[in-house]
Design an enzyme around this catalytic site. Structure first.
Site, short mmCIF file in Angstrom:
data_model
loop_
_atom_site.label_atom_id
_atom_site.label_comp_id
_atom_site.label_asym_id
_atom_site.label_seq_id
_atom_site.Cartn_x
_atom_site.Cartn_y
_atom_site.Cartn_z
CB SER A 1 45.32 36.41 33.19
OG SER A 1 44.81 35.11 33.30
CB ALA A 2 45.80 41.21 33.06
CB CYS A 3 45.75 39.90 27.45
SG CYS A 3 47.39 39.58 28.12
N GLY A 4 42.77 41.91 28.02
CA GLY A 4 41.73 42.64 27.31
C GLY A 4 40.39 41.98 27.09
CE LYS A 5 39.94 36.39 29.56
NZ LYS A 5 41.31 36.86 29.80
N GLY B 1 37.64 50.97 22.56
CA GLY B 1 36.50 51.12 21.65
C GLY B 1 36.90 51.03 20.18
CE1 TYR C 1 43.22 40.01 45.67
CE2 TYR C 1 43.10 39.00 43.51
CZ TYR C 1 43.10 40.13 44.31
OH TYR C 1 42.95 41.37 43.75
N GLY C 2 40.67 35.69 44.56
CA GLY C 2 40.20 35.41 43.20
C GLY C 2 40.15 33.95 42.83
N GLY C 3 40.81 33.64 41.73
CA GLY C 3 40.79 32.29 41.18
C GLY C 3 41.26 31.21 42.14
NE ARG D 1 44.81 33.25 37.28
CZ ARG D 1 45.88 33.02 36.55
NH1 ARG D 1 46.61 31.94 36.74
NH2 ARG D 1 46.24 33.86 35.60
CB ALA E 1 43.16 46.49 42.34
NE ARG E 2 41.84 40.40 38.56
CZ ARG E 2 41.84 39.85 37.36
NH1 ARG E 2 40.70 39.65 36.72
NH2 ARG E 2 42.97 39.50 36.78
CG HIS F 1 41.04 32.34 30.05
ND1 HIS F 1 42.32 32.85 30.13
CD2 HIS F 1 40.29 33.05 30.93
CE1 HIS F 1 42.34 33.83 31.03
NE2 HIS F 1 41.12 33.98 31.52
CG ASP G 1 37.69 35.18 32.99
OD1 ASP G 1 38.67 35.70 32.42
OD2 ASP G 1 37.81 34.37 33.93
CE LYS H 1 39.70 32.47 34.93
NZ LYS H 1 40.65 33.52 34.77
P1 GTP Z 1 41.45 38.67 33.29
O1 GTP Z 1 40.27 39.08 34.10
O2 GTP Z 1 42.71 38.60 34.11
O3 GTP Z 1 41.23 37.39 32.56
O4 GTP Z 1 41.79 39.89 32.27
P2 GTP Z 1 41.10 40.36 30.89
O5 GTP Z 1 41.61 39.54 29.77
O6 GTP Z 1 39.64 40.45 31.05
O7 GTP Z 1 41.73 41.82 30.70
P3 GTP Z 1 41.05 43.27 30.87
O8 GTP Z 1 40.03 43.55 29.82
O9 GTP Z 1 40.65 43.43 32.27
O10 GTP Z 1 42.31 44.21 30.57
C1 GTP Z 1 43.51 44.12 31.28
C2 GTP Z 1 44.31 45.36 31.12
O11 GTP Z 1 44.60 45.61 29.75
C3 GTP Z 1 43.60 46.60 31.65
O12 GTP Z 1 44.49 47.41 32.36
C4 GTP Z 1 43.12 47.28 30.40
O13 GTP Z 1 43.04 48.67 30.58
C5 GTP Z 1 44.17 46.90 29.36
N1 GTP Z 1 43.58 46.81 28.00
C6 GTP Z 1 42.43 46.18 27.65
N2 GTP Z 1 42.15 46.36 26.34
C7 GTP Z 1 43.15 47.10 25.84
C8 GTP Z 1 43.43 47.62 24.52
O14 GTP Z 1 42.70 47.42 23.56
N3 GTP Z 1 44.58 48.36 24.39
C9 GTP Z 1 45.41 48.59 25.44
N4 GTP Z 1 46.50 49.32 25.21
N5 GTP Z 1 45.17 48.13 26.69
C10 GTP Z 1 44.07 47.39 26.88
C1 SPV Z 2 42.57 35.52 35.41
O1 SPV Z 2 43.65 35.53 36.03
O2 SPV Z 2 42.48 35.12 34.23
C2 SPV Z 2 41.37 36.03 36.08
C3 SPV Z 2 41.46 36.41 37.50
O3 SPV Z 2 40.33 36.09 35.46
S1 SPV Z 2 41.30 35.04 38.57
O4 SPV Z 2 39.90 34.86 38.87
O5 SPV Z 2 42.05 35.36 39.79
O6 SPV Z 2 41.82 33.86 37.93
MN MN Z 3 40.64 35.46 33.25
#
Ligand code: GTP
Ligand code: SPV
Ligand code: MN
Length: 604
Positions: free
Chosen positions: A273-277, A517, A222-224, A82, A389-390, A251, A298, A231
């Site tokens: 984003s990319a924080c564990g959802k 887990g 790309y993506g969003g 994004r 990468a997705r 979100h 998401d 989004k």
């Molecule tokens: P978006 O799709 O961007 O919205 O991301 P998301 O919030 O769904 O995040 P996602 O679950 O894909 O995790 C993003 C990254 O964080 C990955 O590389 C995971 O391996 C890592 N991650 C997720 N959960 C944990 C956790 O509990 N601990 C740690 N250390 N890393 C985590």
């Molecule tokens: C995010 O960035 O929160 C995503 C990926 O879920 S995207 O669809 O590119 O927004």
């Molecule tokens: Mn997201």
């Protein structure tokens, strides 16, 4: 220039919506495509498009034994995430976009966009994608039409939304939909050969008109930026609509948690984003006989139901998940979800024709083709897969997809969880003592930036409710809207609110909490809190567990106390920062949030 598209073509007979016919004509006149294709949503259409893209070399068919009916796609290295700096909210008044959004005058933006889109589909096919966000037939769902010149976008929309004939029928019935116009921004002259990933990074514009409910996206595939149901529609446009109509577009993942007695509770969680959802939404519990099932990973649309509780639906139909870090160990359900029928973007290719990314296996393969198409060896200094990468995979393929995923009424929420990526001083979990304090917690999220968006990563920034890049109106008004939702509901029907942080690190930079887990231990505490079965201790910043179920887990006692420490000086600074941040919202900031800061300051 005249366009040679025949508007008497047979598919026009399938469109009876006057609004759609009118908009379509405008788009054809503006974009001047060579061909127009109305998507029916059938599997055969998806397969045909994949084959065409594979013939062009844009899609790479993966080994059908290892990864049946799946493709790898490599984007242009300048178009990998994004782009927040090119994302605009064009409300009539600048104050309605607020200080966290890029605002642009709607009239001037329209003129600019007309310039960009004029002739932009020369030499290309225009795909018309009718889609429905949310279960077909649900009053909580919304229909849209994406017009795009990207076959990649069409294939992803096939997986991510309910698209095609059924959605078109709803659009015809209602004579209404949200128009979403997308172009990669690379017109072709008759003897031009196309590139594998057309895009126009210099002119990228992701534009939203929240009042007239329109989306225009130019220059990115790309993506969003390109899958406009996600989004753009389900968060930026929907959040503005939700405010007007009294609901929430968030979100958030949605999960169902079942205890050993068979009782089930639904929770939603917002992390940036990319924080564990995705990981939390489908985790395999380490606490015996507890089970997590996934409604969404998401986005959540949350509305008060007839019984006075909040109900959530997942508007999407697939996962667009972060690949790196996903493994059988960390997220087995995601690995099983992508066993086939999936699209992989910017991952590495193995010699056997399968996919690989950092963290997928402990041992690195001896040779790969990296995300840029170059040879890669374990000794290479570059990453084999791009950090953003997705994978795109249908939600039905998730082994723990929840039974209620298609429920048109949604699922009742008993807890709402906020969180961010913070390397120190934010406790593993804490509970708000009121809805108001919970809203403060959501507003207080700061998180390190990730590769999900272009720009520097690892930089701490405020990301209220994990909605910083996705709120379609003034974030100060958004805070007020959250408070209003709480005021409009009976106290005993309101979900409890929590704040978690999986990402505390020690001096060596290692995560203190094992995460993944093991996060089920936190979910269990939250579940039992809502039945008054688990005890909590008061701190100045909220309630923390008196005890957590840590059976079978080895964690140093020193580390455990570190996960729950509340340092006075650190929090004084945190609150000071928040006060300064909140000031940026001026008179749009609800004073309740300042009161929450004062309350904590007094108790510290
Ligand atoms: P978006 O799709 O961007 O919205 O991301 P998301 O919030 O769904 O995040 P996602 O679950 O894909 O995790 C993003 C990254 O964080 C990955 O590389 C995971 O391996 C890592 N991650 C997720 N959960 C944990 C956790 O509990 N601990 C740690 N250390 N890393 C985590
Ligand atoms: C995010 O960035 O929160 C995503 C990926 O879920 S995207 O669809 O590119 O927004
Ligand atoms: Mn997201």
């Amino acid at each position: 220039m005249e366009n040679n598209v025949d508007t008497t073509s047979v598919f026009y007979q399938k469109i009876t919506s006057k609004k759609l016919l009118k908009w379509l004509k405008e788009c054809i006149d503006l974009c001047q495509p060579d061909k127009v294709h109305l998507c029916d949503g059938y599997q055969s259409e998806y397969e045909q498009l994949c084959l065409e893209e594979a013939a062009k070399g844009s899609f790479i068919k993966l080994n059908k034994k290892l990864r049946p009916n799946s493709y790898l796609v490599r984007s242009n290295p300048a178009d990998v995430a994004r782009v927040e700096e090119c994302t605009f909210i064009c409300s009539e008044k600048e104050s309605d976009a607020g200080p966290t959004n890029n605002w642009f005058d709607p009239e001037r933006m329209r003129i600019k966009l007309q310039g960009f889109f004029r002739g932009c589909m020369n030499g290309r096919t225009m795909y018309i994608i009718p889609f429905c966000m949310g279960p077909l037939g649900s009053s909580l769902s919304t229909v849209g039409v994406e017009i795009s010149d990207s076959a990649y976008a069409v294939c992803n929309m096939h997986i991510m939304t309910r698209m095609g004939n059924a959605a078109l029928e709803l659009i015809n019935q209602a004579d209404n939909f949200i128009p979403c116009l997308h172009s990669v921004g690379v017109p072709l002259k008759s003897n031009d050969t196309d590139v594998k990933w057309p895009c126009c990074p210099e002119k990228r514009h992701i534009v939203h008109f929240p009042e007239s409910q329109e989306i225009w996206s130019y220059g990115s595939g790309y993506g969003g930026n390109a899958l406009l149901g996600k989004k753009c529609l389900a968060l930026r446009i929907a959040s503005a609509t939700a405010r007007r109509e009294g609901w929430l577009a968030e979100h958030m993942l949605i999960l169902g948690l079942t205890n050993p007695e068979g009782n089930k509770k639904y929770m939603a969680a917002a992390f940036p984003s990319a924080c564990g959802k995705t990981n939390l939404s489908m985790l395999q519990t380490t606490v015996p006989n507890w089970k997590v099932e996934c409604v969404g990973d998401d986005i959540a649309w949350i509305k008060p139901g007839p019984d006075g509780r909040l109900y959530a639906i997942n508007p999407e139909a697939g996962f667009f998940g972060v690949a790196p870090g996903t493994s059988i160990k960390s997220n087995p359900n995601a690995m099983l979800s992508i066993r086939g029928n999936s699209i992989f973007t910017n991952v590495a290719l193995t010699d056997k024709g399968d996919v690989w990314w950092e963290g997928m296996t402990e041992e690195k393969p001896n040779h790969l083709i990296d995300w840029k198409g170059k040879d890669w060896y374990p000794s290479s200094s570059t990453l084999a897969a791009h950090p953003n990468a997705r994978f795109t995979a249908p939600i039905e393929q998730c082994p723990c997809v929840d039974n209620e995923f298609e429920n048109i009424a949604g699922v009742p929420l008993e807890a709402i969880i906020f969180g961010g990526r913070r390397n120190s001083d934010i406790p593993l979990v804490r509970e708000a003592n009121s809805w108001q304090q919970g809203v403060f917690m959501g507003a207080s999220i700061s998180s390190e930036t990730t590769s999900a968006s272009s720009g520097e990563t690892g930089k701490l920034r405020h990301d209220p409710f994990a909605m910083l890049p996705f709120c379609g109106y003034n974030m100060g008004d958004y805070f007020s809207h959250w408070l209003e939702i709480g005021k409009g509901m009976k106290k005993d029907k309101l979900p409890k609110i929590y704040f978690v942080n999986w990402f505390n690190k020690d001096e060596k930079g290692n995560f203190i909490w094992p995460g993944f887990g093991e996060n089920s231990r936190i979910l269990k505490w939250i579940f039992e809190r809502s039945e008054d079965k688990a005890e909590a201790l008061k701190t100045a910043i909220g309630l923390i567990p008196k005890e957590l179920d840590l059976e079978g887990l080895t964690i140093k006692p020193g580390n455990l106390s570190r996960l729950f420490q509340v340092k006075k000086k650190v929090w004084q600074q945190e609150l000071k920062n928040l006060r300064t941040y909140f000031q940026t919202f001026g008179d749009h900031l609800p004073t309740e949030l300042l009161k929450e800061i004062e309350k904590i300051e007094k108790q510290l």
